[in-house]
Write an enzyme that holds these catalytic residues in place. Sequence first.
Site, PDB file in Angstrom:
ATOM      1  CG  ASP A  73      -0.315  -0.504   2.486  1.00  0.00           C
ATOM      2  OD1 ASP A  73       0.928  -0.522   2.559  1.00  0.00           O
ATOM      3  OD2 ASP A  73      -1.048  -0.868   3.413  1.00  0.00           O
ATOM      4  CG  ASN A 141      -8.805  -1.185  12.157  1.00  0.00           C
ATOM      5  OD1 ASN A 141      -7.892  -1.894  11.708  1.00  0.00           O
ATOM      6  ND2 ASN A 141      -9.244  -0.116  11.523  1.00  0.00           N
ATOM      7  CG  HIS A 143      -5.851  -2.051   8.983  1.00  0.00           C
ATOM      8  ND1 HIS A 143      -5.851  -0.698   9.263  1.00  0.00           N
ATOM      9  CD2 HIS A 143      -4.556  -2.445   9.146  1.00  0.00           C
ATOM     10  CE1 HIS A 143      -4.626  -0.312   9.573  1.00  0.00           C
ATOM     11  NE2 HIS A 143      -3.826  -1.356   9.515  1.00  0.00           N
ATOM     12  CD  GLU A 148      -8.709   1.257   7.977  1.00  0.00           C
ATOM     13  OE1 GLU A 148      -8.590   0.275   8.747  1.00  0.00           O
ATOM     14  OE2 GLU A 148      -8.101   2.326   8.152  1.00  0.00           O
TER      15      GLU A 148
HETATM   16  C1  F6R Z   1       1.437  -1.649   6.232  1.00  0.00           C
HETATM   17  C2  F6R Z   1       0.059  -2.056   6.330  1.00  0.00           C
HETATM   18  C3  F6R Z   1      -0.709  -2.107   7.610  1.00  0.00           C
HETATM   19  C4  F6R Z   1       0.141  -2.487   8.819  1.00  0.00           C
HETATM   20  C5  F6R Z   1      -0.695  -2.409  10.101  1.00  0.00           C
HETATM   21  C6  F6R Z   1       0.123  -2.691  11.326  1.00  0.00           C
HETATM   22  O1  F6R Z   1       1.896  -1.736   4.897  1.00  0.00           O
HETATM   23  O2  F6R Z   1      -0.470  -2.347   5.330  1.00  0.00           O
HETATM   24  O3  F6R Z   1      -1.770  -3.013   7.480  1.00  0.00           O
HETATM   25  O4  F6R Z   1       0.647  -3.777   8.662  1.00  0.00           O
HETATM   26  O5  F6R Z   1      -1.263  -1.138  10.209  1.00  0.00           O
HETATM   27  O6  F6R Z   1       1.074  -1.705  11.473  1.00  0.00           O
HETATM   28  P1  F6R Z   1       2.207  -1.792  12.605  1.00  0.00           P
HETATM   29  O7  F6R Z   1       3.076  -2.926  12.215  1.00  0.00           O
HETATM   30  O8  F6R Z   1       2.917  -0.473  12.516  1.00  0.00           O
HETATM   31  O9  F6R Z   1       1.498  -2.007  13.872  1.00  0.00           O
END
Ligand code: F6R
Length: 247
Positions: A73, A141, A143, A148
Amino acid sequence: MTHPAIRQPKLEILSSPEAVADKAAAILSQKIASPDAVIGLATGQTPLPIYARLRAMAQSGLKVDHLRCFTLDEYYGISPAHDASYHRFLKTELFDPIGLPQDQWSVPDGLADPVTETARYEDEIRKAGGIDIQLLGIGRNGHIGFNEPGSDFTSRTRLVALSEDTRLANLPLFPQGDHVPTHALTMGIGTILEARSILMVVTGESKARALAEVMTLPPSPDRPASALKLHPDSIILADRAAAALLS
Ligand code: F6R
Protein backbone atom coordinates in the site's frame (compact mmCIF):
# COMPACT_ATOMS: atom_id res chain seq x y z
CA MET A 1 -21.74 -21.02 -6.58
CA THR A 2 -18.88 -22.69 -4.68
CA HIS A 3 -17.55 -21.16 -1.50
CA PRO A 4 -13.89 -21.44 -0.50
CA ALA A 5 -13.25 -23.81 2.39
CA ILE A 6 -12.82 -22.18 5.79
CA ARG A 7 -9.64 -23.24 7.57
CA GLN A 8 -7.75 -22.06 10.58
CA PRO A 9 -4.50 -20.24 9.70
CA LYS A 10 -1.47 -22.01 11.15
CA LEU A 11 -0.58 -20.09 14.33
CA GLU A 12 2.86 -20.15 15.90
CA ILE A 13 3.31 -18.40 19.24
CA LEU A 14 6.89 -17.33 19.87
CA SER A 15 8.54 -15.92 22.98
CA SER A 16 9.26 -12.37 21.77
CA PRO A 17 9.10 -9.92 18.84
CA GLU A 18 12.74 -10.87 18.13
CA ALA A 19 11.82 -14.54 17.84
CA VAL A 20 8.96 -13.60 15.49
CA ALA A 21 11.39 -11.60 13.35
CA ASP A 22 13.93 -14.45 13.30
CA LYS A 23 11.36 -16.93 12.08
CA ALA A 24 9.78 -14.54 9.55
CA ALA A 25 13.19 -13.59 8.12
CA ALA A 26 14.08 -17.29 7.83
CA ILE A 27 10.85 -18.01 5.90
CA LEU A 28 11.28 -14.99 3.62
CA SER A 29 14.97 -15.60 2.95
CA GLN A 30 14.21 -19.17 1.97
CA LYS A 31 11.76 -17.85 -0.65
CA ILE A 32 14.22 -15.17 -1.77
CA ALA A 33 16.81 -17.87 -2.37
CA SER A 34 14.45 -19.73 -4.73
CA PRO A 35 14.62 -18.72 -8.41
CA ASP A 36 12.47 -15.78 -9.58
CA ALA A 37 10.81 -15.18 -6.22
CA VAL A 38 8.01 -12.61 -6.11
CA ILE A 39 7.45 -11.24 -2.63
CA GLY A 40 4.79 -8.92 -1.26
CA LEU A 41 5.92 -6.65 1.57
CA ALA A 42 4.30 -4.65 4.33
CA THR A 43 5.39 -1.46 6.05
CA GLY A 44 4.74 -0.38 9.64
CA GLN A 45 6.61 -1.06 12.88
CA THR A 46 6.15 -4.83 13.10
CA PRO A 47 8.27 -5.81 10.08
CA LEU A 48 11.20 -3.48 10.92
CA PRO A 49 13.21 -6.17 12.79
CA ILE A 50 12.54 -8.56 9.91
CA TYR A 51 14.04 -6.10 7.44
CA ALA A 52 17.05 -5.64 9.73
CA ARG A 53 17.64 -9.39 9.55
CA LEU A 54 17.23 -9.47 5.75
CA ARG A 55 19.77 -6.63 5.46
CA ALA A 56 22.23 -8.66 7.51
CA MET A 57 21.58 -11.75 5.38
CA ALA A 58 22.20 -9.75 2.19
CA GLN A 59 25.51 -8.58 3.71
CA SER A 60 26.46 -12.18 4.27
CA GLY A 61 25.62 -13.30 0.77
CA LEU A 62 21.83 -13.67 0.29
CA LYS A 63 21.38 -13.01 -3.44
CA VAL A 64 18.56 -10.80 -4.70
CA ASP A 65 19.44 -10.90 -8.43
CA HIS A 66 16.08 -12.29 -9.52
CA LEU A 67 13.94 -11.04 -6.66
CA ARG A 68 10.80 -9.04 -7.47
CA CYS A 69 8.99 -7.13 -4.70
CA PHE A 70 5.58 -5.51 -4.45
CA THR A 71 4.44 -3.32 -1.58
CA LEU A 72 0.96 -3.63 -0.13
CA ASP A 73 0.00 0.00 0.00
CA GLU A 74 0.84 3.71 -0.15
CA TYR A 75 -0.72 6.90 1.15
CA TYR A 76 -2.75 8.75 -1.43
CA GLY A 77 -1.68 12.27 -2.30
CA ILE A 78 1.87 12.16 -0.98
CA SER A 79 4.97 12.02 -3.11
CA PRO A 80 7.32 9.00 -3.15
CA ALA A 81 9.99 11.32 -1.73
CA HIS A 82 7.87 12.32 1.30
CA ASP A 83 9.45 11.33 4.64
CA ALA A 84 6.44 9.21 5.60
CA SER A 85 5.79 7.60 2.19
CA TYR A 86 5.87 3.83 2.03
CA HIS A 87 8.01 4.16 -1.08
CA ARG A 88 10.66 5.86 0.99
CA PHE A 89 10.17 3.52 3.94
CA LEU A 90 10.94 0.37 1.98
CA LYS A 91 13.61 1.96 -0.18
CA THR A 92 15.47 3.00 2.98
CA GLU A 93 14.76 -0.01 5.21
CA LEU A 94 15.22 -2.73 2.64
CA PHE A 95 15.59 -2.16 -1.09
CA ASP A 96 18.64 0.12 -1.15
CA PRO A 97 20.52 -1.68 1.65
CA ILE A 98 20.08 -5.11 0.03
CA GLY A 99 21.01 -3.69 -3.38
CA LEU A 100 17.67 -4.35 -5.08
CA PRO A 101 17.55 -2.28 -8.28
CA GLN A 102 14.61 0.10 -8.73
CA ASP A 103 13.16 -1.93 -11.62
CA GLN A 104 12.74 -4.96 -9.32
CA TRP A 105 10.44 -3.32 -6.77
CA SER A 106 7.14 -1.52 -6.95
CA VAL A 107 5.06 0.64 -4.67
CA PRO A 108 1.76 2.19 -5.79
CA ASP A 109 2.31 5.83 -6.78
CA GLY A 110 0.40 8.04 -4.34
CA LEU A 111 0.40 10.97 -6.73
CA ALA A 112 -0.91 9.17 -9.82
CA ASP A 113 -4.54 9.02 -10.92
CA PRO A 114 -5.87 6.36 -8.51
CA VAL A 115 -8.05 4.46 -10.98
CA THR A 116 -5.33 4.12 -13.60
CA GLU A 117 -2.62 3.48 -11.01
CA THR A 118 -4.43 0.71 -9.14
CA ALA A 119 -5.34 -1.08 -12.41
CA ARG A 120 -1.73 -0.74 -13.54
CA TYR A 121 -0.48 -2.16 -10.22
CA GLU A 122 -2.71 -5.23 -10.50
CA ASP A 123 -1.47 -5.71 -14.04
CA GLU A 124 2.15 -5.45 -12.94
CA ILE A 125 1.60 -8.15 -10.28
CA ARG A 126 -0.09 -10.38 -12.86
CA LYS A 127 2.73 -9.89 -15.36
CA ALA A 128 5.28 -10.83 -12.68
CA GLY A 129 3.45 -14.17 -12.36
CA GLY A 130 1.65 -13.38 -9.09
CA ILE A 131 3.04 -13.16 -5.55
CA ASP A 132 4.73 -16.21 -4.00
CA ILE A 133 4.54 -15.00 -0.42
CA GLN A 134 2.79 -11.95 1.01
CA LEU A 135 4.02 -10.52 4.30
CA LEU A 136 1.27 -8.86 6.35
CA GLY A 137 0.94 -6.97 9.61
CA ILE A 138 -2.43 -6.41 11.24
CA GLY A 139 -4.04 -3.16 12.38
CA ARG A 140 -5.51 -2.79 15.87
CA ASN A 141 -8.88 -2.79 14.13
CA GLY A 142 -8.03 -5.96 12.21
CA HIS A 143 -7.13 -4.29 8.91
CA ILE A 144 -4.70 -5.86 6.43
CA GLY A 145 -2.95 -3.56 4.01
CA PHE A 146 -5.27 -0.56 4.28
CA ASN A 147 -8.37 -2.71 3.92
CA GLU A 148 -10.37 -1.31 6.81
CA PRO A 149 -13.30 -3.16 8.46
CA GLY A 150 -16.12 -3.49 5.93
CA SER A 151 -13.76 -4.21 2.99
CA ASP A 152 -15.09 -6.89 0.69
CA PHE A 153 -13.11 -10.13 0.60
CA THR A 154 -13.11 -9.91 -3.21
CA SER A 155 -11.82 -6.31 -3.28
CA ARG A 156 -8.98 -5.40 -5.65
CA THR A 157 -6.24 -2.78 -5.46
CA ARG A 158 -8.04 0.55 -5.05
CA LEU A 159 -8.33 3.93 -3.36
CA VAL A 160 -9.70 3.64 0.19
CA ALA A 161 -10.56 5.99 3.06
CA LEU A 162 -8.51 5.48 6.23
CA SER A 163 -10.29 5.06 9.55
CA GLU A 164 -9.63 7.57 12.32
CA ASP A 165 -8.01 4.82 14.41
CA THR A 166 -5.57 4.00 11.60
CA ARG A 167 -4.75 7.68 11.04
CA LEU A 168 -4.10 8.09 14.76
CA ALA A 169 -1.90 4.97 14.90
CA ASN A 170 0.22 6.31 12.03
CA LEU A 171 0.50 9.89 13.31
CA PRO A 172 3.94 9.37 14.93
CA LEU A 173 5.38 8.55 11.49
CA PHE A 174 4.54 11.95 10.08
CA PRO A 175 6.84 14.94 10.55
CA GLN A 176 5.50 17.35 13.16
CA GLY A 177 2.76 19.55 11.78
CA ASP A 178 1.98 17.24 8.84
CA HIS A 179 -1.45 15.63 8.85
CA VAL A 180 -1.93 11.92 8.13
CA PRO A 181 -3.55 11.48 4.71
CA THR A 182 -7.24 10.62 4.70
CA HIS A 183 -6.91 8.08 1.89
CA ALA A 184 -4.55 5.39 0.62
CA LEU A 185 -4.02 3.02 -2.28
CA THR A 186 -4.02 -0.60 -1.13
CA MET A 187 -3.94 -4.08 -2.59
CA GLY A 188 -7.44 -5.45 -2.11
CA ILE A 189 -8.26 -8.45 0.06
CA GLY A 190 -8.99 -10.42 -3.12
CA THR A 191 -5.57 -9.41 -4.44
CA ILE A 192 -3.88 -10.49 -1.19
CA LEU A 193 -5.71 -13.83 -1.18
CA GLU A 194 -4.25 -14.60 -4.62
CA ALA A 195 -0.73 -14.73 -3.16
CA ARG A 196 0.39 -18.36 -3.12
CA SER A 197 1.20 -18.12 0.58
CA ILE A 198 0.64 -15.57 3.34
CA LEU A 199 2.85 -14.79 6.32
CA MET A 200 1.32 -12.55 8.97
CA VAL A 201 3.36 -11.14 11.85
CA VAL A 202 1.66 -9.91 15.02
CA THR A 203 3.48 -8.50 18.02
CA GLY A 204 2.53 -6.54 21.13
CA GLU A 205 -0.51 -6.41 23.37
CA SER A 206 -2.22 -3.72 21.27
CA LYS A 207 -2.87 -6.44 18.66
CA ALA A 208 -4.16 -9.09 21.08
CA ARG A 209 -7.86 -8.42 20.55
CA ALA A 210 -7.55 -8.28 16.76
CA LEU A 211 -5.63 -11.57 16.71
CA ALA A 212 -8.06 -13.30 19.09
CA GLU A 213 -10.99 -12.23 16.91
CA VAL A 214 -9.31 -13.62 13.78
CA MET A 215 -8.65 -16.96 15.45
CA THR A 216 -11.93 -17.44 17.29
CA LEU A 217 -14.65 -15.79 15.19
CA PRO A 218 -15.92 -16.71 11.73
CA PRO A 219 -14.49 -14.90 8.71
CA SER A 220 -16.23 -11.58 8.16
CA PRO A 221 -15.48 -8.30 6.34
CA ASP A 222 -15.88 -6.67 9.79
CA ARG A 223 -12.54 -8.33 10.57
CA PRO A 224 -10.45 -8.02 7.37
CA ALA A 225 -7.62 -10.25 8.65
CA SER A 226 -10.12 -13.09 9.09
CA ALA A 227 -9.93 -13.43 5.29
CA LEU A 228 -6.83 -15.54 5.99
CA LYS A 229 -9.31 -18.28 6.90
CA LEU A 230 -10.17 -18.46 3.20
CA HIS A 231 -6.54 -19.03 2.16
CA PRO A 232 -5.11 -22.54 1.79
CA ASP A 233 -1.60 -21.65 2.95
CA SER A 234 -1.34 -18.96 5.61
CA ILE A 235 0.77 -18.80 8.74
CA ILE A 236 0.59 -16.31 11.60
CA LEU A 237 3.65 -15.70 13.80
CA ALA A 238 2.68 -14.01 17.05
CA ASP A 239 4.62 -13.10 20.17
CA ARG A 240 3.25 -13.95 23.62
CA ALA A 241 1.86 -10.45 24.21
CA ALA A 242 -0.16 -10.56 21.00
CA ALA A 243 -1.40 -14.07 21.79
CA ALA A 244 -2.40 -13.17 25.35
CA LEU A 245 -6.15 -13.47 24.73
CA LEU A 246 -5.87 -16.92 23.14
CA SER A 247 -6.13 -19.93 25.40
C1 F6R B 1 1.44 -1.65 6.23
C2 F6R B 1 0.06 -2.06 6.33
C3 F6R B 1 -0.71 -2.11 7.61
C4 F6R B 1 0.14 -2.49 8.82
C5 F6R B 1 -0.70 -2.41 10.10
C6 F6R B 1 0.12 -2.69 11.33
O1 F6R B 1 1.90 -1.74 4.90
O2 F6R B 1 -0.47 -2.35 5.33
O3 F6R B 1 -1.77 -3.01 7.48
O4 F6R B 1 0.65 -3.78 8.66
O5 F6R B 1 -1.26 -1.14 10.21
O6 F6R B 1 1.07 -1.71 11.47
P1 F6R B 1 2.21 -1.79 12.61
O7 F6R B 1 3.08 -2.93 12.21
O8 F6R B 1 2.92 -0.47 12.52
O9 F6R B 1 1.50 -2.01 13.87
